[in-house]
Write a protein that holds these residues in place. Structure first.
Motif, mmCIF file in Angstrom:
data_model
loop_
_atom_site.group_PDB
_atom_site.id
_atom_site.type_symbol
_atom_site.label_atom_id
_atom_site.label_comp_id
_atom_site.label_asym_id
_atom_site.label_seq_id
_atom_site.Cartn_x
_atom_site.Cartn_y
_atom_site.Cartn_z
ATOM 1 N N ALA A 269 0.647 5.193 0.238
ATOM 2 C CA ALA A 269 -0.631 5.589 -0.374
ATOM 3 C C ALA A 269 -1.495 4.371 -0.683
ATOM 4 C CB ALA A 269 -0.363 6.386 -1.651
ATOM 5 N N TYR A 270 -0.874 3.293 -1.145
ATOM 6 C CA TYR A 270 -1.624 2.073 -1.470
ATOM 7 C C TYR A 270 -2.076 1.361 -0.198
ATOM 8 C CZ TYR A 270 0.919 2.862 -5.857
ATOM 9 O OH TYR A 270 1.459 3.402 -6.991
ATOM 10 N N GLU A 271 -1.213 1.366 0.816
ATOM 11 C CA GLU A 271 -1.591 0.729 2.079
ATOM 12 C C GLU A 271 -2.800 1.418 2.699
ATOM 13 O OE1 GLU A 271 1.737 -1.105 4.615
ATOM 14 O OE2 GLU A 271 2.633 0.716 3.777
ATOM 15 N N THR A 272 -2.776 2.757 2.699
ATOM 16 C CA THR A 272 -3.899 3.521 3.247
ATOM 17 C C THR A 272 -5.177 3.235 2.462
ATOM 18 O OG1 THR A 272 -2.421 5.288 3.974
ATOM 19 C CG2 THR A 272 -4.746 5.846 3.745
ATOM 20 N N PHE A 273 -5.055 3.185 1.148
ATOM 21 C CA PHE A 273 -6.209 2.922 0.281
ATOM 22 C C PHE A 273 -6.763 1.524 0.553
ATOM 23 C CE2 PHE A 273 -8.318 2.172 -3.856
ATOM 24 C CZ PHE A 273 -9.042 3.354 -3.967
ATOM 25 N N ALA A 274 -5.875 0.559 0.721
ATOM 26 C CA ALA A 274 -6.313 -0.817 1.005
ATOM 27 C C ALA A 274 -7.076 -0.895 2.319
ATOM 28 C CB ALA A 274 -5.111 -1.750 1.034
ATOM 29 N N VAL A 275 -6.586 -0.179 3.332
ATOM 30 C CA VAL A 275 -7.277 -0.146 4.628
ATOM 31 C C VAL A 275 -8.653 0.480 4.470
ATOM 32 C CG1 VAL A 275 -7.258 0.875 6.940
ATOM 33 C CG2 VAL A 275 -5.169 -0.147 5.999
ATOM 34 N N ASP A 276 -8.725 1.590 3.728
ATOM 35 C CA ASP A 276 -10.011 2.259 3.508
ATOM 36 C C ASP A 276 -11.012 1.338 2.809
ATOM 37 O OD1 ASP A 276 -9.030 4.528 4.662
ATOM 38 O OD2 ASP A 276 -8.612 5.576 2.779
#
Length: 374
Positions: free
Chosen positions: A151-158
């Motif tokens: 969830a954090y990785e996806t948020f960081a990419v966004d």
């Protein structure tokens, strides 16, 4: 096949304070221990085995929107299909059940930071855990990272940022930290209070007062404040002279319990000193952002869990016990049951044991129990 909804759908209804009726078909003891709460959620418990002969006994309007919930999504799907056949028009099954609900992370923006960037609170609605994502000028730091690191990785990419720092305010006992795993995956630095790290089996960077952590070039600075009580190494942070991240020391409606390492009598004095002396010296205008919440009513506007420090000194009962012996009694006697598998969770967070993913999920099942009960 019945229609289904996701944990994201439920989370958004809770955060938007929308009405929702849930039919929980788990056994009553499981339901009483832990259920979906928050906002205008109304939950009815009717165990699955009571409905095997039909759903006619349910006293629910057949035109109501209803979400059926069980432990993993199987029994609830069968009940939802039975309800559809019986004429219920808006019945849905929660995909993955309470197991999936326990893992859902919902990002909520807390505010902008000086010099650009923003601070986000990741609310784990099914567990009461809170983690924090700081982003500034292409870099990010995460505080009290949950096990579900995707969830954090996806948020960081966004957000177009690179995760540089993973920080734990203390050695957690109620959930498995994802900080070290995410640090290893992204090449970031994992920070931990050294007094909580005496038994860890891995390398880490020590959190020490006076050693600030800078995120980005805009000088978003995190100041560690050594604040023992919940654990011997519990550390707080001030961000932008505006936000106070208290870990499990201070919550919106309660205070941290000092017994999860078997040290209640030893640590209660530290807890009182942190709450009644160290925090008292700080600005009343600081926005307290804890690592957990225990009560659905702590969810504020937009799903935020936060309160000004000055307001907590007026309203939080745990901060208003003048007599030290009475405080000691409150903290050592008003303790809820220990979190599920808390010893195994502590050992996992120390690196002493490495349970498989499914076992980790089972270890974390149930509610958060990091607070003293009023």
């Amino acid at each position: 096949m019945s229609k289904s909804v996701t944990t994201k759908d439920i989370a958004r209804k809770i955060i938007a304070n929308e009405e929702l009726l849930i039919l929980d078909v788990r056994n009553t003891d499981e339901y009483d221990n832990w259920k979906i709460e928050g906002g205008k959620i109304r939950v009815i418990n009717e165990p699955y085995f009571n409905l095997l002969d039909g759903v006619d006994s349910l006293e629910i309007d057949k035109d109501n929107e209803i979400v059926v919930v069980c432990a993993k999504g199987g029994s609830s799907q069968m009940v939802a299909e039975m309800m559809e056949e019986a004429g219920f028009t808006k019945v849905y099954n929660l995909e993955g059940g309470m197991k999936a609900w326990s893992e859902h992370l919902e990002p909520v923006k807390i505010g902008d930071l000086n010099g650009g960037g923003a601070l986000y609170q990741f609310v784990r609605l099914g567990k009461g855990c809170l983690s924090y994502f700081i982003e500034s000028n292409g870099e990010a730091a995460i505080i009290d990272t949950a096990r579900m690191i995707d969830a954090y990785e996806t948020f960081a990419v966004d957000k177009g940022v690179e995760i540089k720092h993973l920080i734990d305010t203390h050695l957690h006992a109620d959930h498995i930290s994802g900080g070290r795993a995410l640090a290893e995956k992204v090449g970031g630095t994992y920070h931990l209070p050294p007094k909580d790290a005496t038994e860890v089996t891995f390398d880490y960077t020590a959190l020490e007062e006076g050693k600030d952590i800078t995120v980005g070039n805009t000088k978003v600075v995190v100041h560690p404040i050594y604040s023992p009580g919940h654990t011997i190494g519990s550390t707080s942070f001030i961000i932008d002279e505006k936000y106070l991240l208290t870990g499990d020391i201070l919550f919106v409606k309660s205070i941290g319990r000092p017994d999860l390492a078997g040290k209640a009598e030893d640590w209660v004095g530290d807890l009182r000193h942190t709450l009644y002396n160290k925090y008292k010296e700080l600005s009343d205008e600081l926005l307290v952002l804890p690592a957990h919440y225990s009560f659905a009513e702590e969810l504020g506007e937009g799903g935020k869990v936060a309160a000004k420090l000055g307001d907590l000194y007026k309203k939080n009962e745990g901060l208003n016990v003048e007599d030290e012996s009475e405080f000691r009694r409150m903290v050592t006697e008003n303790l809820p049951p220990q979190p599920n598998a808390y010893q195994e969770i502590r050992q996992t967070n120390m690196g002493k044991i490495k349970p498989e993913v499914e076992e980790q999920k089972e270890m974390e099942s149930g509610p958060n129990r990091c607070a003293v009960e009023g």
